[in-house]
Write a protein that holds these residues in place. Structure first.
Motif, short mmCIF file in Angstrom:
data_model
loop_
_atom_site.label_atom_id
_atom_site.label_comp_id
_atom_site.label_asym_id
_atom_site.label_seq_id
_atom_site.Cartn_x
_atom_site.Cartn_y
_atom_site.Cartn_z
N GLN A 91 14.91 16.64 7.64
CA GLN A 91 13.93 15.89 8.44
C GLN A 91 13.21 14.89 7.57
O GLN A 91 13.30 14.96 6.35
CB GLN A 91 12.91 16.84 9.09
N HIS A 93 9.15 12.84 7.57
CA HIS A 93 7.82 12.75 8.20
C HIS A 93 6.92 11.95 7.28
O HIS A 93 7.31 11.59 6.17
CB HIS A 93 7.25 14.17 8.43
N HIS A 95 2.67 11.12 5.81
CA HIS A 95 1.28 11.52 5.63
C HIS A 95 0.45 10.25 5.53
O HIS A 95 0.92 9.26 4.93
CB HIS A 95 1.11 12.34 4.34
N HIS A 118 8.06 11.42 3.42
CA HIS A 118 8.76 12.54 2.80
C HIS A 118 10.09 12.78 3.50
O HIS A 118 10.11 13.06 4.71
CB HIS A 118 7.91 13.81 2.89
N VAL A 120 13.11 15.24 3.61
CA VAL A 120 13.24 16.65 3.21
C VAL A 120 14.71 17.10 3.26
O VAL A 120 15.39 16.86 4.26
CB VAL A 120 12.40 17.54 4.15
N PHE A 130 17.75 26.73 5.88
CA PHE A 130 16.58 26.03 5.34
C PHE A 130 15.50 27.04 4.97
O PHE A 130 14.90 26.98 3.91
CB PHE A 130 16.05 25.02 6.37
N VAL A 142 12.57 17.02 -1.99
CA VAL A 142 11.88 16.05 -1.12
C VAL A 142 11.80 14.71 -1.84
O VAL A 142 11.33 14.65 -2.99
CB VAL A 142 10.47 16.52 -0.70
N LEU A 197 5.73 22.75 -1.15
CA LEU A 197 5.42 22.12 0.13
C LEU A 197 3.95 21.70 0.08
O LEU A 197 3.13 22.40 -0.54
CB LEU A 197 5.60 23.12 1.27
N THR A 198 3.59 20.60 0.74
CA THR A 198 2.18 20.18 0.68
C THR A 198 1.40 20.62 1.93
O THR A 198 0.25 20.24 2.12
CB THR A 198 2.06 18.65 0.56
N ILE A 199 2.10 21.39 2.79
CA ILE A 199 1.37 21.99 3.92
C ILE A 199 1.67 23.48 3.89
O ILE A 199 2.70 23.90 3.32
CB ILE A 199 1.79 21.38 5.28
N PRO A 201 3.31 26.87 4.61
CA PRO A 201 2.98 27.96 3.67
C PRO A 201 2.99 27.58 2.19
O PRO A 201 2.98 28.47 1.35
CB PRO A 201 4.08 28.99 3.98
N TRP A 208 10.56 17.69 -6.51
CA TRP A 208 10.04 16.41 -6.02
C TRP A 208 10.72 15.25 -6.73
O TRP A 208 10.90 15.30 -7.96
CB TRP A 208 8.52 16.33 -6.20
C1 DF5 Z 1 8.22 29.41 6.86
O1 DF5 Z 1 8.58 28.43 5.95
C2 DF5 Z 1 8.35 27.13 6.29
C3 DF5 Z 1 8.95 26.17 5.50
C4 DF5 Z 1 8.81 24.84 5.78
C5 DF5 Z 1 8.03 24.43 6.86
C6 DF5 Z 1 7.36 25.37 7.63
C7 DF5 Z 1 6.53 24.95 8.67
C8 DF5 Z 1 6.38 23.58 8.89
C9 DF5 Z 1 7.07 22.66 8.13
N1 DF5 Z 1 7.90 23.11 7.18
C10 DF5 Z 1 8.63 22.21 6.50
O2 DF5 Z 1 9.81 22.15 6.78
C11 DF5 Z 1 8.02 21.31 5.49
C12 DF5 Z 1 6.66 21.37 5.21
C13 DF5 Z 1 6.14 20.46 4.26
C14 DF5 Z 1 6.97 19.55 3.64
S1 DF5 Z 1 6.33 18.42 2.49
N2 DF5 Z 1 5.03 17.74 3.06
O3 DF5 Z 1 7.36 17.42 2.30
O4 DF5 Z 1 5.98 19.18 1.33
C15 DF5 Z 1 8.31 19.53 3.92
C16 DF5 Z 1 8.84 20.42 4.86
C17 DF5 Z 1 7.55 26.75 7.37
#
Ligand code: DF5
Ligand code: ZN
Length: 262
Positions: A91, A93, A95, A118, A120, A130, A142, A197-199, A201, A208
């Motif tokens: 995917q 997306h 920020h 980003h 991914v 995934f 990413v 991941l920056t969100i 979990p 990176w």
């Molecule tokens: C349970 O494990 C997960 C793993 C990934 C999840 C996610 C929920 C939302 C987004 N994601 C993502 O796919 C995700 C989240 C953040 C990023 S980021 N901003 O590129 O670090 C990329 C991908 C849950």
């Protein structure tokens, strides 16, 4: 659970209460201190090979909008750079922030960009899904691309994405034939470091790869990002928009950033 966000009561400052990894050893984003980056001449170039027909849909994922791809086979992959083997596109997306002065997640020598893309990918050579890859230190890759504001007159592909979303009540719409490599800058020089991941979990499973050269968008396109969610809130009584969705930079904790260029 999804009751985290970017407001004071549920934002990055309190994510550690529900997601202790927020205080982990390899969290993202970070400030790239260019003078401290180690030039690594052994890093091969980044090689993306995206199949436009693998795009599936564009959706409002609650914290950003996401363009998802069919990752059931190796149709669209990234190779090279710090990666061992190929990683499959899943995917992309964005920020952004409340104004054009800041909103990207990574910084370069303390400098803010207004937004960040980003793209991914996950290590389908080593893992079967995934979600499994996301639990492993070399599971995800990413590609981060900075956005800068240049008031262009020509319509950029980005606004086409948005048009799809805005006029499909912002929930989700099918999307055909889109090649994200059109969003990449000409120069593929990069920095790379081990992060997360920056969100939530906040899993520490991301390699990176940050491109040095930003891509240009117009201020109007950025304002479209911010207005995105106001057209999608189901509860008309409290229309809100996603005015920001960027996490502040995190401590490096001894990690080394490598550069593909001098
Ligand atoms: C349970 O494990 C997960 C793993 C990934 C999840 C996610 C929920 C939302 C987004 N994601 C993502 O796919 C995700 C989240 C953040 C990023 S980021 N901003 O590129 O670090 C990329 C991908 C849950
Ligand atoms: Zn992101």
């Amino acid at each position: 659970m999804d009751n985290w966000g970017y407001a004071d009561h549920n934002g990055p400052k309190v994510w550690h209460e529900l997601f202790p990894l927020a205080n982990g050893e390899r969290q993202s984003p970070i400030d790239i201190v260019t003078k401290a980056a180690i030039y690594d001449p052994s890093l091969p170039p980044i090689n993306v090979d995206y199949d436009p027909s693998s795009v599936k849909l564009i959706m409002n994922s609650g914290h950003t909008f996401t363009v998802e791809f069919d990752d059931g086979e190796d149709k669209s992959v990234i190779r090279g750079g710090p990666l061992h083997g190929s990683y499959r596109l899943q995917q992309f997306h964005f920020h952004w922030g409340p104004c054009d002065d800041y909103g990207a997640e990574h910084k370069v020598d303390g400098r803010d960009y207004p937004a960040e893309l980003h793209i991914v990918h996950w290590n389908a050579e080593k893992f079967s899904s995934f979600v499994e890859a996301a639990q492993n230190p070399d599971g995800l890759a990413v590609l981060g691309i900075f956005l800068k504001v240049r008031n262009l007159i020509r319509i950029h592909l980005l606004s086409i994405c948005l048009i799809f979303l805005l006029y499909q009540d912002g929930k989700q719409s099918s999307f055909t034939n889109f090649d994200p490599s059109c969003l990449l800058p000409d120069c593929k020089e990069f920095w790379t470091y081990p992060g997360s991941l920056t969100i939530p979990p906040l899993l520490e499973s991301v390699i990176w790869i940050l491109l040095k050269e930003p891509i240009a968008v117009s201020s109007r396109q950025l304002s479209q990002f911010r207005s995105l969610f106001s057209t999608t809130e189901t509860d008309e009584s409290k229309p809100c928009c996603m005015e920001k969705n960027h996490r502040p930079v995190q401590p490096l904790k001894g990690r080394k950033v490598r550069a593909s260029f001098l």
